[in-house]
Design an enzyme around this catalytic site. Structure first.
Site, PDB file in Angstrom:
ATOM      1  N   LYS A   1     -56.285  27.629 -97.222  1.00  0.00           N
ATOM      2  CA  LYS A   1     -55.942  27.308 -95.827  1.00  0.00           C
ATOM      3  C   LYS A   1     -57.196  27.244 -94.952  1.00  0.00           C
ATOM      4  CE  LYS A   1     -54.583  30.793 -92.966  1.00  0.00           C
ATOM      5  NZ  LYS A   1     -55.252  30.945 -91.670  1.00  0.00           N
ATOM      6  N   ASN A   2     -58.026  28.279 -95.046  1.00  0.00           N
ATOM      7  CA  ASN A   2     -59.148  28.366 -94.116  1.00  0.00           C
ATOM      8  C   ASN A   2     -60.274  27.389 -94.437  1.00  0.00           C
ATOM      9  OD1 ASN A   2     -57.724  30.194 -92.681  1.00  0.00           O
ATOM     10  ND2 ASN A   2     -58.829  32.001 -93.405  1.00  0.00           N
TER      11      ASN A   2
ATOM     12  N   CYS B   1     -53.957  36.228 -79.257  1.00  0.00           N
ATOM     13  CA  CYS B   1     -53.853  36.443 -80.696  1.00  0.00           C
ATOM     14  C   CYS B   1     -53.424  37.884 -80.923  1.00  0.00           C
ATOM     15  CB  CYS B   1     -55.219  36.182 -81.314  1.00  0.00           C
ATOM     16  SG  CYS B   1     -55.260  36.512 -83.050  1.00  0.00           S
TER      17      CYS B   1
ATOM     18  N   ARG C   1     -60.744  37.654 -80.095  1.00  0.00           N
ATOM     19  CA  ARG C   1     -61.255  36.433 -80.729  1.00  0.00           C
ATOM     20  C   ARG C   1     -61.999  35.548 -79.718  1.00  0.00           C
ATOM     21  NH1 ARG C   1     -57.027  34.771 -85.357  1.00  0.00           N
ATOM     22  NH2 ARG C   1     -58.900  33.924 -86.284  1.00  0.00           N
TER      23      ARG C   1
ATOM     24  N   ASP D   1     -59.001  39.821 -94.160  1.00  0.00           N
ATOM     25  CA  ASP D   1     -57.747  39.117 -94.469  1.00  0.00           C
ATOM     26  C   ASP D   1     -57.014  39.715 -95.682  1.00  0.00           C
ATOM     27  OD1 ASP D   1     -58.313  37.514 -92.342  1.00  0.00           O
ATOM     28  OD2 ASP D   1     -59.057  35.833 -93.519  1.00  0.00           O
TER      29      ASP D   1
ATOM     30  N   ARG E   1     -47.524  30.299 -91.995  1.00  0.00           N
ATOM     31  CA  ARG E   1     -48.776  29.703 -91.539  1.00  0.00           C
ATOM     32  C   ARG E   1     -49.790  29.651 -92.680  1.00  0.00           C
ATOM     33  NH1 ARG E   1     -51.341  33.181 -88.056  1.00  0.00           N
ATOM     34  NH2 ARG E   1     -52.988  31.724 -88.554  1.00  0.00           N
TER      35      ARG E   1
HETATM   36  N1  EPU Z   1     -66.329  36.420 -82.389  1.00  0.00           N
HETATM   37  C1  EPU Z   1     -67.057  36.610 -81.241  1.00  0.00           C
HETATM   38  N2  EPU Z   1     -67.590  35.497 -80.612  1.00  0.00           N
HETATM   39  C2  EPU Z   1     -67.406  34.235 -81.103  1.00  0.00           C
HETATM   40  C3  EPU Z   1     -66.664  34.057 -82.269  1.00  0.00           C
HETATM   41  C4  EPU Z   1     -66.136  35.173 -82.917  1.00  0.00           C
HETATM   42  O1  EPU Z   1     -67.246  37.726 -80.765  1.00  0.00           O
HETATM   43  O2  EPU Z   1     -67.888  33.285 -80.471  1.00  0.00           O
HETATM   44  C5  EPU Z   1     -65.685  37.584 -83.030  1.00  0.00           C
HETATM   45  C6  EPU Z   1     -64.157  37.448 -82.897  1.00  0.00           C
HETATM   46  O3  EPU Z   1     -63.722  37.947 -81.652  1.00  0.00           O
HETATM   47  C7  EPU Z   1     -63.626  38.217 -84.077  1.00  0.00           C
HETATM   48  C8  EPU Z   1     -64.747  38.073 -85.123  1.00  0.00           C
HETATM   49  O4  EPU Z   1     -65.908  37.601 -84.431  1.00  0.00           O
HETATM   50  O5  EPU Z   1     -63.486  39.569 -83.756  1.00  0.00           O
HETATM   51  C9  EPU Z   1     -64.383  37.127 -86.253  1.00  0.00           C
HETATM   52  O6  EPU Z   1     -64.370  35.830 -85.773  1.00  0.00           O
HETATM   53  P1  EPU Z   1     -64.681  34.533 -86.676  1.00  0.00           P
HETATM   54  O7  EPU Z   1     -65.158  33.476 -85.753  1.00  0.00           O
HETATM   55  O8  EPU Z   1     -65.533  34.895 -87.837  1.00  0.00           O
HETATM   56  O9  EPU Z   1     -63.248  34.211 -87.214  1.00  0.00           O
HETATM   57  P2  EPU Z   1     -62.429  32.869 -87.097  1.00  0.00           P
HETATM   58  O10 EPU Z   1     -63.261  31.725 -87.478  1.00  0.00           O
HETATM   59  O11 EPU Z   1     -61.715  32.820 -85.793  1.00  0.00           O
HETATM   60  C10 EPU Z   1     -61.689  32.943 -89.602  1.00  0.00           C
HETATM   61  C11 EPU Z   1     -60.386  32.927 -90.333  1.00  0.00           C
HETATM   62  C12 EPU Z   1     -59.680  34.253 -90.160  1.00  0.00           C
HETATM   63  C13 EPU Z   1     -60.590  35.361 -90.693  1.00  0.00           C
HETATM   64  C14 EPU Z   1     -61.958  35.304 -89.974  1.00  0.00           C
HETATM   65  C15 EPU Z   1     -62.937  36.332 -90.504  1.00  0.00           C
HETATM   66  C16 EPU Z   1     -59.689  30.644 -90.165  1.00  0.00           C
HETATM   67  C17 EPU Z   1     -58.707  29.658 -89.674  1.00  0.00           C
HETATM   68  N3  EPU Z   1     -59.518  31.887 -89.785  1.00  0.00           N
HETATM   69  O12 EPU Z   1     -61.346  33.133 -88.234  1.00  0.00           O
HETATM   70  O13 EPU Z   1     -58.505  34.170 -90.977  1.00  0.00           O
HETATM   71  O14 EPU Z   1     -59.983  36.614 -90.462  1.00  0.00           O
HETATM   72  O15 EPU Z   1     -62.519  33.994 -90.103  1.00  0.00           O
HETATM   73  O16 EPU Z   1     -63.141  36.155 -91.860  1.00  0.00           O
HETATM   74  O17 EPU Z   1     -60.587  30.303 -90.917  1.00  0.00           O
HETATM   75  C18 EPU Z   1     -56.325  34.648 -91.638  1.00  0.00           C
HETATM   76  O18 EPU Z   1     -56.437  33.731 -92.474  1.00  0.00           O
HETATM   77  O19 EPU Z   1     -55.381  35.486 -91.650  1.00  0.00           O
HETATM   78  C19 EPU Z   1     -57.344  34.792 -90.606  1.00  0.00           C
HETATM   79  C20 EPU Z   1     -57.156  35.475 -89.480  1.00  0.00           C
END
Ligand code: EPU
Length: 442
Positions: free
Chosen positions: A39-40, A135, A140, A327, A419
């Site tokens: 998915k991701n 969320c 996030r 995750d 999802r």
């Molecule tokens: N963060 C910041 N500033 C930013 C971006 C992120 O502080 O500009 C913080 C967020 O607040 C959060 C942490 O960094 O606390 C992780 O954020 P990240 O950007 O790494 O995560 P994401 O890209 O939003 C993806 C996966 C998540 C997974 C995370 C961490 C997807 C669609 N989602 O999210 O997957 O937990 O990376 O590995 O790729 C899931 O599949 O259940 C899921 C939540």
């Protein structure tokens, strides 16, 4: 509306129909299953299609709610999509985009959709994308996305819930930048934005997850010039739009789905072979599962698991890849409810990812939470009851708890589960679980 070549019960909208899972516990899972595409990874490849002025064929695309929602966004922007649900092949043609505005109604349904900002901005020279909204698992933030795009020369403003971004008529300009934390989303957004920027962009302290490497490989197969995807230093040499072309690409297997089934197998004292997985992507989990009592045997694309000894408590701390993934935290917590001794789980990525704790306690688990640390004492048994999943992985964790419990467990929150897991109950049934998905009229 996009063309769907076969119907499944998961077509957009239908998962809003209320359903619940009924699990009859204490049956060992046995057999073989194949992991779906990740998915991701696939969601980001779909966003990346907004960069490509040609037809792209993505293979091994799971029929998930999030995929259907991303299709809606791509179509809203002018892309043409055709999804063969039986073959799990998705064709996307973004030769012509008709805009770069993505409204709240679409973006708010799917956090991952925020990664359309980078590709839209760099291709269309301006973009207006809704903030991704609230969320269940934490705030996030998007500050790193914003800062990185500014470094590339974009003007960004945020008002009334929208990010508006604009660049010079000749586009973004490559630069060297360092992320404060290795955010997945920021790495992906900035890497995609840099594909059409002028000159060289270097992203230091980038996320190293396999899904990032897969996105880089996908983009390179379309003519992008990216080096170092999957390492903490990614170099992107900008190309011109007409240098990008279509491709056929197989998405990498979903390590989180595979991890969920490995945990479920050990939790039920089962014996399961997972096919279509890269074992190296699950190294941190496999080490923990062996420590807890599993016997693991990895081949090139398979992992076999069974139990070697009684389940023992452990400590885990979620961290960025290649550390233990957030995750899989909820699923591992379910397993540890019955492990002998005291386990400690520290959640470091999200501030609020313990919604499953209360539900596990209702089933008989002994868990105390202090801020981001859960301390759990192993119990002899769990008992089935009614539980509600608060997010995608929490719901999967509760199904695992149901598989470990005496009697019947009713799991609600399937809107979250759908999802991220395709054919979840079917795969469990294939492994011998006594589980069914029924309408929830209560
Ligand atoms: N963060 C910041 N500033 C930013 C971006 C992120 O502080 O500009 C913080 C967020 O607040 C959060 C942490 O960094 O606390 C992780 O954020 P990240 O950007 O790494 O995560 P994401 O890209 O939003 C993806 C996966 C998540 C997974 C995370 C961490 C997807 C669609 N989602 O999210 O997957 O937990 O990376 O590995 O790729 C899931 O599949 O259940 C899921 C939540």
């Amino acid at each position: 509306m996009f063309k769907v070549l076969q119907k499944t019960s998961l077509n957009l909208g239908q998962s809003e129909k209320k359903e619940k899972i009924l699990v009859q516990g204490n049956k060992p899972l046995k057999g073989v299953i194949r992991t779906s595409g990740a998915k991701n990874a696939v969601l980001k490849q779909m966003a990346a299609c907004l960069l490509i002025p040609a037809k792209v064929i993505l293979k091994d695309v799971p029929p998930l709610q999030d995929v259907f929602r991303m299709i809606q966004i791509v179509e809203f922007l002018g892309g043409k999509c055709e999804f063969d649900l039986e073959k799990e092949v998705l064709q996307i043609d973004c030769s012509n985009l008709n805009g770069s505005y993505a409204p709240f109604e679409l973006v708010s349904k799917l956090r991952a959709s925020f990664v359309i900002l980078g590709p839209l901005l760099t291709r269309m020279k301006s973009a207006k994308v809704s903030l991704p909204g609230g969320c269940q698992i934490g705030t996030r933030r998007i500050d790193l996305h914003e800062k990185g795009l500014r470094d590339l020369g974009a003007k960004i403003s945020i008002s009334h819930g929208y990010v508006e971004a604009e660049c010079q008529p000749n586009g973004l300009t490559g630069c060297e930048m360092r992320l404060d934390i290795p955010s997945n989303g920021a790495t992906e957004n900035l890497m995609m934005a840099a594909v059409l920027a002028q000159g060289l962009t270097i992203i230091d302290n980038a996320a190293k997850d396999p899904e990032i490497e897969d996105l880089a490989n996908f983009l390179n197969s379309c003519g992008a010039k990216i080096k170092g995807g999957g390492t903490d230093r990614i170099e992107i040499e900008g190309v011109k739009l007409d240098e990008l072309h279509g491709t056929e690409y197989i998405t990498l297997p979903d390590r989180i789905e595979a991890g969920t089934f490995l945990i479920a197998a050990l939790a039920t004292d089962g014996d399961v072979l997972i096919q279509n997985i890269v074992p190296e992507h699950l190294q941190s989990l496999l080490e923990k599962l062996e420590e807890i009592g599993g016997k693991i045997d990895c081949k090139e694309n398979t992992i076999h698991i069974c139990r070697a000894k009684p389940l023992r408590a452990t400590e885990i701390s979620t961290v960025w890849y290649p550390g233990f993934p957030t995750d899989l935290q909820a699923q591992l917590m379910a397993l540890l409810t019955k492990a002998e001794g005291t386990s400690i789980i520290k959640e470091n990525i999200y501030e609020d990812r313990f919604s499953h704790v209360q539900e596990l306690v209702h089933m008989g688990a002994d868990i105390q939470v202090n801020h981001n640390v859960a301390v759990m004492k192993g119990v002899e048994k769990l008992t089935g009851t009614q539980v509600l999943g608060g997010d995608l992985r929490a719901t999967a964790g509760l199904v695992i708890a149901g598989l470990m419990a005496g009697g019947k467990t009713e799991v609600r929150g399937l809107n979250h589960l759908d999802r991220g897991y395709s054919h979840f109950t079917d795969k469990l049934i294939a492994l011998g679980a006594v589980i069914e998905r029924v309408s929830d009229s209560s």
